[in-house]
Structures are given as structure tokens and as C-alpha cells.
Design a protein around this motif. Structure first.
Motif, PDB file in Angstrom:
ATOM      1  N   THR A   1       8.744 -22.359  78.553  1.00  0.00           N
ATOM      2  CA  THR A   1       9.980 -23.107  78.831  1.00  0.00           C
ATOM      3  C   THR A   1       9.703 -24.420  79.556  1.00  0.00           C
ATOM      4  N   HIS A   2       8.569 -24.531  80.236  1.00  0.00           N
ATOM      5  CA  HIS A   2       8.206 -25.782  80.909  1.00  0.00           C
ATOM      6  C   HIS A   2       7.003 -26.469  80.278  1.00  0.00           C
ATOM      7  N   ALA A   3       6.370 -25.794  79.301  1.00  0.00           N
ATOM      8  CA  ALA A   3       5.198 -26.387  78.657  1.00  0.00           C
ATOM      9  C   ALA A   3       5.601 -27.622  77.859  1.00  0.00           C
ATOM     10  N   ARG A   4       4.619 -28.498  77.695  1.00  0.00           N
ATOM     11  CA  ARG A   4       4.866 -29.734  76.943  1.00  0.00           C
ATOM     12  C   ARG A   4       3.794 -29.901  75.867  1.00  0.00           C
ATOM     13  N   ILE A   5       4.207 -30.476  74.769  1.00  0.00           N
ATOM     14  CA  ILE A   5       3.284 -30.788  73.673  1.00  0.00           C
ATOM     15  C   ILE A   5       3.440 -32.271  73.371  1.00  0.00           C
ATOM     16  N   GLY A   6       2.355 -33.016  73.562  1.00  0.00           N
ATOM     17  CA  GLY A   6       2.430 -34.461  73.373  1.00  0.00           C
ATOM     18  C   GLY A   6       3.464 -35.111  74.288  1.00  0.00           C
ATOM     19  N   GLY A   7       3.657 -34.528  75.480  1.00  0.00           N
ATOM     20  CA  GLY A   7       4.604 -35.076  76.444  1.00  0.00           C
ATOM     21  C   GLY A   7       6.043 -34.645  76.247  1.00  0.00           C
ATOM     22  N   LYS A   8       6.328 -33.941  75.160  1.00  0.00           N
ATOM     23  CA  LYS A   8       7.690 -33.475  74.882  1.00  0.00           C
ATOM     24  C   LYS A   8       7.798 -31.975  75.174  1.00  0.00           C
ATOM     25  N   PRO A   9       9.001 -31.470  75.468  1.00  0.00           N
ATOM     26  CA  PRO A   9       9.151 -30.036  75.701  1.00  0.00           C
ATOM     27  C   PRO A   9       8.616 -29.219  74.521  1.00  0.00           C
ATOM     28  N   ALA A  10       7.784 -28.214  74.826  1.00  0.00           N
ATOM     29  CA  ALA A  10       7.152 -27.427  73.767  1.00  0.00           C
ATOM     30  C   ALA A  10       8.180 -26.738  72.876  1.00  0.00           C
ATOM     31  N   ALA A  11       9.243 -26.198  73.492  1.00  0.00           N
ATOM     32  CA  ALA A  11      10.256 -25.496  72.696  1.00  0.00           C
ATOM     33  C   ALA A  11      10.919 -26.441  71.696  1.00  0.00           C
ATOM     34  N   GLU A  12      11.078 -27.707  72.085  1.00  0.00           N
ATOM     35  CA  GLU A  12      11.678 -28.711  71.199  1.00  0.00           C
ATOM     36  C   GLU A  12      10.728 -29.034  70.047  1.00  0.00           C
ATOM     37  N   VAL A  13       9.437 -29.164  70.357  1.00  0.00           N
ATOM     38  CA  VAL A  13       8.448 -29.484  69.327  1.00  0.00           C
ATOM     39  C   VAL A  13       8.294 -28.312  68.344  1.00  0.00           C
ATOM     40  N   ILE A  14       8.215 -27.090  68.881  1.00  0.00           N
ATOM     41  CA  ILE A  14       8.055 -25.906  68.025  1.00  0.00           C
ATOM     42  C   ILE A  14       9.321 -25.668  67.201  1.00  0.00           C
ATOM     43  N   GLY A  15      10.476 -25.827  67.855  1.00  0.00           N
ATOM     44  CA  GLY A  15      11.756 -25.703  67.146  1.00  0.00           C
ATOM     45  C   GLY A  15      12.084 -24.304  66.669  1.00  0.00           C
ATOM     46  N   ASP A  16      11.542 -23.291  67.352  1.00  0.00           N
ATOM     47  CA  ASP A  16      11.774 -21.907  66.926  1.00  0.00           C
ATOM     48  C   ASP A  16      11.707 -21.014  68.163  1.00  0.00           C
ATOM     49  N   ARG A  17      12.820 -20.942  68.865  1.00  0.00           N
ATOM     50  CA  ARG A  17      12.870 -20.169  70.114  1.00  0.00           C
ATOM     51  C   ARG A  17      12.594 -18.686  69.841  1.00  0.00           C
ATOM     52  N   ALA A  18      13.062 -18.181  68.729  1.00  0.00           N
ATOM     53  CA  ALA A  18      12.832 -16.763  68.402  1.00  0.00           C
ATOM     54  C   ALA A  18      11.337 -16.475  68.283  1.00  0.00           C
ATOM     55  N   TRP A  19      10.595 -17.390  67.637  1.00  0.00           N
ATOM     56  CA  TRP A  19       9.140 -17.207  67.530  1.00  0.00           C
ATOM     57  C   TRP A  19       8.495 -17.216  68.910  1.00  0.00           C
ATOM     58  N   LEU A  20       8.923 -18.144  69.765  1.00  0.00           N
ATOM     59  CA  LEU A  20       8.349 -18.243  71.103  1.00  0.00           C
ATOM     60  C   LEU A  20       8.582 -16.963  71.902  1.00  0.00           C
ATOM     61  N   GLU A  21       9.782 -16.419  71.808  1.00  0.00           N
ATOM     62  CA  GLU A  21      10.120 -15.239  72.603  1.00  0.00           C
ATOM     63  C   GLU A  21       9.524 -13.954  72.035  1.00  0.00           C
ATOM     64  N   SER A  22       9.613 -13.775  70.712  1.00  0.00           N
ATOM     65  CA  SER A  22       9.293 -12.469  70.141  1.00  0.00           C
ATOM     66  C   SER A  22       7.912 -12.380  69.509  1.00  0.00           C
ATOM     67  N   GLU A  23       7.271 -13.517  69.250  1.00  0.00           N
ATOM     68  CA  GLU A  23       5.942 -13.473  68.639  1.00  0.00           C
ATOM     69  C   GLU A  23       4.887 -14.116  69.546  1.00  0.00           C
ATOM     70  N   TYR A  24       5.185 -15.300  70.047  1.00  0.00           N
ATOM     71  CA  TYR A  24       4.212 -16.017  70.873  1.00  0.00           C
ATOM     72  C   TYR A  24       3.850 -15.228  72.139  1.00  0.00           C
ATOM     73  N   LEU A  25       4.860 -14.817  72.901  1.00  0.00           N
ATOM     74  CA  LEU A  25       4.585 -14.142  74.170  1.00  0.00           C
ATOM     75  C   LEU A  25       3.779 -12.858  73.992  1.00  0.00           C
ATOM     76  N   PRO A  26       4.176 -11.944  73.101  1.00  0.00           N
ATOM     77  CA  PRO A  26       3.350 -10.737  72.952  1.00  0.00           C
ATOM     78  C   PRO A  26       1.963 -11.014  72.374  1.00  0.00           C
ATOM     79  N   THR A  27       1.827 -12.044  71.555  1.00  0.00           N
ATOM     80  CA  THR A  27       0.505 -12.371  71.019  1.00  0.00           C
ATOM     81  C   THR A  27      -0.442 -12.799  72.130  1.00  0.00           C
ATOM     82  N   VAL A  28       0.056 -13.652  73.048  1.00  0.00           N
ATOM     83  CA  VAL A  28      -0.771 -14.058  74.189  1.00  0.00           C
ATOM     84  C   VAL A  28      -1.064 -12.854  75.077  1.00  0.00           C
TER      85      VAL A  28
END
Length: 330
Positions: free
Chosen positions: A200-227
Motif C-alpha cells: 500500500t505504500h510501495a512505489r514503482i518508478g516513483g508512482k504508487p505500486a497499487a496504481e501501477v499494478i492496477g489489480d488490487r485483488a492480485w495484490l491482496e490474494s496472490e501477491y501477499l501469500p506468494t511472498v
């Protein structure tokens, strides 16, 4: 130009997989700098097999002819290994065996880290800093720190850098950008599947990561458990736990702590910050300073982040309760 005085670096579990992967990089200058000589003080358990393996590691280190390796000590005595050490890297711990309950693992490792914490407090350098890698590293670090009477407890840190590195790499791959484009990705809580990689605070190329990825569901349900489960995935694929990547993370952990201004994730004494209970060691963002680090407390957590932090906090509190009889005066 005056030559720098060697820094004494103690490493436990020095003949193990992570120890073997990290020692040559320390001796080459990757951790403390290309002009900083080191004296490696290497500890292994007092059994014939590990001590024989440690002798072989020492031979290999000699055979590399590292200009920065000023001396070596190979020992099974913690008081010899930690004497006058400025950095104590606690890599060795008892692994979890088949059918072993987590509570038993915590207690078995607790005994090891009680003894090591006492030895460090007794004989390490006055400016000693401690980095715990051996799992469960947060609680092992808390136990070791609880034994300290001379050294400040905030000198004891545990490593969540492997999780940070994993999280950065995964975000970079998803966004199809170089890994250095990912910043401000911090790990909160335990080095376990409950930890929270705060996208939620990470940045990609200076922009909010969630905005760059554009897929909150992936971040919550796939990214977090994968890490969170990456370590188990490595074991499944390789048949052994992470070694080279853990060693690399330890190099990053120490190098960034030793470099003022670096912003990175470290498990530290919570002091109640970010909603964590008092007295546990939890991952959070820190900025390195000339004489240590300061916790960055400016990140505001949304309800989702708070819910994830609660889960990992509850696990850390449970671990603390399991080993409470081992803790010195807090």
C-alpha cells in the motif's frame, strides 16, 4: 593512506548452508566495504562433523587469498567467537524436524539464543550489533536481547530483508520493470507466512505500486501469500531451504544498517509502534543513522493493512508467550 583497523565479525552456524554462502562475500568486502579488513570469528556446534566441516570452510577461505581477510578464528566456544566482535551474525539455529511442533522448536532454539545472548553481552565489543537469521528469527532475537544487561536491546535486530527482496522482485516482475524501480516496500511483523509485505505504500518508478499494478485483488490474494510462502516454495522446488538468497539478504541487512541514510525493513524492538505489542521484535521500516537506526513511523495504515498487521502481531505475541520463562528482565 592509513589502513583501517580490522572489524571482528562473528558468525554462528558458519559451516551450514547459509554460513557457507555468506562468508566468502563478507571476506571479499561486499558487506562492510571494499577497504574494510575483517577478522572472521566462526562458531559451530561442538560435534566432530560440524567442526570438521568448519575446518574445511576455513581452508577454503584461506585459499581465496582475500586481501581484506586479516585473520580467522574457528571455535565451538561462544565466548571465543563473540569476543570483541562488532557484528554478531546469528545464522545457526535448530531446524524444524518431521512432526515437530512449533512450540518445541521455539523452546529448543530458545535455549541456544539464551546462551548466545549471554555470551554476546559478556564479551562482545561495546559497540556490538547483532543480526539474527536463524529461525524463528524474530523470537530468537527477542530471547537473545532479553539476556543483555550491558548492551542496549535495540542493538539486536532480526532479518526480514529476504522477504523485502522477494517482495520487490515479485512486484518488479509483475510490472515488467527493473527491480531497482521498486522502492518503499517494507515488511511488517514476523518472518513467517503471516508477515505483511506492505504494497500500500510501495512505489514503482516513483508512482504508487497499487496504481501501477492496477489489480488490487492480485495484490491482496496472490501477491501477499506468494511472498509469505516463498520459503516453502523454494524447499519444495530445491529440496533445501533458501541459502544463497538468505545469505544475500544478510549482506544487504548489515550493509544497509552500516550505511547512514538507507531506508529498509528490519525486525526491531517494537516499542508498541505500528500497533505491535510492546516487547516483541517486529519488521518495520527503519532509516540507518551514523550510530544505529531510527524507526520511520510516518506511514499511515489503512484498514486492510491494520488487519494484516494484527494477524502477524498475534503470532509474535503467541511465540513470546510460548518462551516467556526464557526471557530475562525486559
Amino acid at each position: 593512506m592509513a589502513t583501517k583497523q580490522p572489524i571482528r565479525v562473528a558468525v554462528t552456524g558458519a559451516a551450514g548452508n547459509i554460513g557457507y554462502a555468506v562468508l566468502f562475500r563478507i571476506a571479499s568486502g561486499e558487506m562492510l566495504g571494499p577497504d574494510q579488513p575483517v577478522i572472521l570469528q566462526l562458531l559451530e556446534i561442538p560435534a566432530e562433523g560440524p567442526q570438521k566441516a568448519l575446518k574445511g570452510v576455513g581452508m577454503e577461505l584461506e585459499d581465496c587469498a582475500f586481501p581484506l581477510l586479516a585473520d580467522m578464528v574457528l571455535t565451538d566456544d561462544p565466548k571465543i567467537a563473540f569476543r570483541d566482535a562488532a557484528w554478531c551474525l546469528l545464522v545457526g539455529s535448530k531446524p524444524r524436524g518431521p512432526g515437530m511442533e512449533r512450540a518445541d522448536l521455539l523452546k529448543d532454539n530458545g535455549k541456544i539464543f539464551v546462551a548466545q545472548g549471554q555470551a554476546i553481552d559478556e564479551v562482545a565489543a561495546d559497540n556490538a550489533r547483532i543480526a539474527v537469521v536463524g529461525n524463528p528469527c524474530n523470537t530468537n532475537c527477542m530471547i537473545a536481547a532479553s539476556q543483555a544487561k550491558r548492551l542496549p536491546k535495540d542493538r539486536f535486530t532480526a532479518m526480514v530483508r529476504l522477504d523485502q527482496n522477494r517482495g520487490q522482485a515479485l512486484l518488479a516482475r509483475k510490472a515488467r520493470v527493473p527491480v531497482e524501480e521498486v522502492s518503499e516496500l517494507f515488511i511488517y511483523g514476523n518472518h513467517s507466512p503471516t508477515m505483511f509485505a506492505d504494497f500500500t505504500h510501495a512505489r514503482i518508478g516513483g508512482k504508487p505500486a497499487a496504481e501501477v499494478i492496477g489489480d488490487r485483488a492480485w495484490l491482496e490474494s496472490e501477491y501477499l501469500p506468494t511472498v509469505g510462502k516463498r520459503g516453502a516454495a523454494v524447499i519444495e522446488a530445491r529440496g533445501q531451504s533458501s541459502a544463497a538468497s538468505a545469505a544475500n539478504a544478510l549482506i544487504d541487512h548489515v550493509r544497509d544498517l552500516a550505511t547512514p541514510g538507507r531506508l529498509h525493513a528490519v525486525a526491531v524492538n517494537s516499542h508498541g509502534r505500528y500497533g505491535f505489542a510492546e516487547g516483541i521484535w517486529a519488521g518495520m521500516p527503519v532509516r540507518s543513522t551514523a550510530d544505529g537506526y531510527e524507526v520511520v513511523t510516518s506511514y499511515q495504515m489503512d484498514d486492510f493493512a491494520k488487519s494484516k498487521i494484527k494477524i502477524t502481531n498475534d503470532e509474535l505475541v503467541s511465540e513470546r508467550d510460548t518462551v516467556k520463562e526464557m526471557l530475562g528482565a525486559q
